[in-house]
Design a protein around this motif. Structure first.
Motif, short mmCIF file in Angstrom:
data_model
loop_
_atom_site.label_atom_id
_atom_site.label_comp_id
_atom_site.label_asym_id
_atom_site.label_seq_id
_atom_site.Cartn_x
_atom_site.Cartn_y
_atom_site.Cartn_z
N ILE A 81 -98.94 75.87 -57.92
CA ILE A 81 -99.21 75.01 -56.76
C ILE A 81 -99.00 75.78 -55.46
CG2 ILE A 81 -98.48 72.91 -55.54
CD1 ILE A 81 -100.02 72.38 -58.20
N ARG A 82 -97.94 76.55 -55.42
CA ARG A 82 -97.65 77.37 -54.22
C ARG A 82 -98.80 78.33 -53.94
NH1 ARG A 82 -93.15 78.79 -55.93
NH2 ARG A 82 -91.90 77.13 -55.03
N GLN A 83 -99.26 79.01 -54.98
CA GLN A 83 -100.39 79.96 -54.84
C GLN A 83 -101.66 79.23 -54.43
OE1 GLN A 83 -100.48 81.89 -58.67
NE2 GLN A 83 -98.50 82.89 -58.34
N ALA A 84 -101.87 78.03 -55.00
CA ALA A 84 -103.07 77.25 -54.69
C ALA A 84 -103.12 76.90 -53.20
CB ALA A 84 -103.09 75.97 -55.53
N ILE A 85 -101.99 76.48 -52.66
CA ILE A 85 -101.93 76.09 -51.24
C ILE A 85 -102.23 77.30 -50.35
CG2 ILE A 85 -100.40 75.30 -49.37
CD1 ILE A 85 -98.93 73.63 -51.62
N ASP A 86 -101.54 78.42 -50.61
CA ASP A 86 -101.75 79.61 -49.79
C ASP A 86 -103.18 80.15 -49.93
OD1 ASP A 86 -99.21 79.50 -48.76
OD2 ASP A 86 -98.33 80.86 -50.24
N GLY A 87 -103.73 80.07 -51.15
CA GLY A 87 -105.10 80.52 -51.38
C GLY A 87 -106.11 79.69 -50.62
N SER A 88 -105.90 78.37 -50.64
CA SER A 88 -106.82 77.47 -49.92
C SER A 88 -106.79 77.72 -48.42
CB SER A 88 -106.49 76.01 -50.22
OG SER A 88 -106.82 75.68 -51.55
N LEU A 89 -105.60 77.90 -47.87
CA LEU A 89 -105.46 78.20 -46.44
C LEU A 89 -106.26 79.45 -46.07
CD1 LEU A 89 -101.66 77.49 -45.96
CD2 LEU A 89 -103.47 76.43 -44.59
N LYS A 90 -106.13 80.48 -46.90
CA LYS A 90 -106.80 81.75 -46.64
C LYS A 90 -108.33 81.60 -46.74
CE LYS A 90 -106.34 86.61 -48.02
NZ LYS A 90 -105.70 87.52 -48.98
N VAL B 287 -93.92 69.86 -50.60
CA VAL B 287 -92.92 69.45 -49.60
C VAL B 287 -92.58 70.63 -48.70
CG1 VAL B 287 -90.55 68.63 -49.28
CG2 VAL B 287 -91.95 67.65 -51.09
N ASP B 288 -92.38 71.81 -49.30
CA ASP B 288 -92.07 73.01 -48.52
C ASP B 288 -93.21 73.33 -47.55
OD1 ASP B 288 -89.75 73.23 -49.98
OD2 ASP B 288 -90.50 74.78 -51.35
N ALA B 289 -94.46 73.18 -48.03
CA ALA B 289 -95.63 73.50 -47.20
C ALA B 289 -95.77 72.51 -46.03
CB ALA B 289 -96.90 73.50 -48.04
N VAL B 290 -95.42 71.26 -46.29
CA VAL B 290 -95.44 70.25 -45.21
C VAL B 290 -94.40 70.63 -44.15
CG1 VAL B 290 -95.00 67.83 -44.62
CG2 VAL B 290 -96.34 68.37 -46.66
N LYS C 28 -107.95 70.36 -52.77
CA LYS C 28 -107.10 69.95 -53.88
C LYS C 28 -106.64 71.18 -54.66
CE LYS C 28 -110.54 67.25 -55.44
NZ LYS C 28 -111.45 67.20 -54.27
N GLY C 29 -105.52 71.04 -55.37
CA GLY C 29 -105.02 72.10 -56.23
C GLY C 29 -104.34 71.49 -57.44
N GLY C 30 -104.28 72.26 -58.54
CA GLY C 30 -103.61 71.76 -59.73
C GLY C 30 -104.41 71.93 -61.00
N PHE C 31 -105.58 72.60 -60.88
CA PHE C 31 -106.39 72.94 -62.05
C PHE C 31 -106.55 74.45 -62.14
CE2 PHE C 31 -108.82 68.72 -62.40
CZ PHE C 31 -108.41 68.47 -63.70
N GLU C 32 -106.62 74.95 -63.37
CA GLU C 32 -107.04 76.33 -63.61
C GLU C 32 -108.40 76.27 -64.28
OE1 GLU C 32 -103.45 79.37 -64.49
OE2 GLU C 32 -103.69 77.77 -65.96
N ARG C 33 -109.27 77.24 -63.98
CA ARG C 33 -110.60 77.26 -64.58
C ARG C 33 -110.73 78.49 -65.48
NH1 ARG C 33 -114.56 74.65 -62.09
NH2 ARG C 33 -115.49 74.75 -64.16
N THR C 34 -111.25 78.27 -66.69
CA THR C 34 -111.44 79.38 -67.62
C THR C 34 -112.91 79.61 -67.94
OG1 THR C 34 -111.02 77.79 -69.40
CG2 THR C 34 -109.17 79.15 -68.70
N GLY C 35 -113.78 78.73 -67.41
CA GLY C 35 -115.21 78.86 -67.65
C GLY C 35 -115.93 77.61 -67.22
N PRO C 36 -117.29 77.58 -67.31
CA PRO C 36 -118.06 76.41 -66.91
C PRO C 36 -117.60 75.15 -67.65
CG PRO C 36 -119.51 78.28 -67.38
CD PRO C 36 -118.14 78.69 -67.80
#
Length: 281
Positions: A110-119, A148-151, A90-98
């Motif tokens: 979202i674009r960065q999240a998808i590419d990061g997860s793949l890696k 959509v672009d990633a699909v 999943k993607g769509g959250f940023e974390r700043t701490g516990p």
């Protein structure tokens, strides 16, 4: 429904990828507050391997678990992956701490999240990518643009949503086909009944998060009576109830304990009678 195979406890994601309905959720394999590495990384890897050995072929994670550490852990423990294993992220959250979660539906994020997860997952294709939350600051069509672009690029096979109502599912479906919804749902919290019914009608998977909660005290005596009858734990009855509730429900109970993992897996073997189910419902 062609997606349901009740006799062998499986479900077809997107009418295509057949998985067992009892899976595993990776969130608990992180530090306190879903922050940082698992306190005992070797044990965490052993739990993941044991889940597969027990027959699990559906694992749910997210880029925000850790953040990032959970996806890396899964790759370290299980890559190269068995051919029949579906890893959903999943993607769509940023974390700043516990225990801090900030929704970010900006297309760049979202674009960065998808590419990061793949890696991190060492995957060329994410079989199921889910939007972790709808961000009210952006039209969902805009947020889903990079998806959509990633699909189209072959980076994502199927798309799901998390914590959404029926109208949000319908709106998202106009932009990209949706195959699953992951909402809070359990024996004691059924606020999303309408979404569950909608997904069941449409043949979409419904993935309850926090599935082990057994609900208010007034249910406890009923559950313990039924648990005794089945020589089961309350948690196992909570899982069995969900499996009986609807054939499109996929379960992802998480744990960092090998003992609890085994207990959860056995919950998938409990067949509640219609009377048991009605008493709990």
């Amino acid at each position: 429904m062609s997606n349901y195979h009740q006799h062998d406890g499986t479900f077809k994601i997107g009418g295509d990828i057949e998985i067992k309905r009892l899976g595993y959720g990776g969130m608990q394999l992180t530090g306190p507050g879903v922050w940082g590495e698992a306190p005992d990384r070797e044990n965490a890897k052993n739990v993941l391997r044991a889940a597969l050995k027990a027959g699990v072929n559906f694992i749910d994670t997210a880029d925000s678990y850790g953040p990032h550490t959970n996806e890396t852990l899964i790759a370290d423990a299980l890559h190269p992956y068995p051919l029949d294993l579906l890893i959903a992220t999943k993607g769509g959250f940023e974390r700043t701490g516990p225990n801090q979660w900030r929704v970010n539906g900006h297309p760049d994020h979202i674009r960065q999240a998808i590419d990061g997860s793949l890696k991190r997952l060492k995957k060329e294709v994410i079989d199921l990518w889910q939007l972790h939350r709808v961000d009210s600051r952006y039209p969902v069509e805009e947020t889903l643009g990079p998806v959509v672009d990633a699909v189209k690029a072959g980076k994502i096979r199927y798309v799901g949503l998390s914590e959404v109502d029926v109208e949000q599912v319908k709106r998202a479906e106009k932009t990209v086909p949706i195959v699953s919804v992951q909402n809070l749902y359990n024996l004691g919290n059924r606020q999303w009944e309408s979404v569950l019914d909608y997904t069941a009608e449409r043949g979409l998977a419904f993935i309850p998060w926090y599935p082990l909660a057994s609900g208010p005290d007034k249910l406890k005596s009923k559950i313990s009576g039924i648990a005794e009858k089945h020589h089961a734990t309350t948690a196992q009855i909570a899982l069995a109830w969900l499996l009986k509730r609807s054939p499109n429900i996929l379960l992802i109970p998480g744990t960092s304990s090998l003992t609890h993992l085994e207990e959860n897996m056995q919950g998938g073997n409990i067949a509640l009678s219609d009377e048991d189910f009605a008493a709990l419902s």
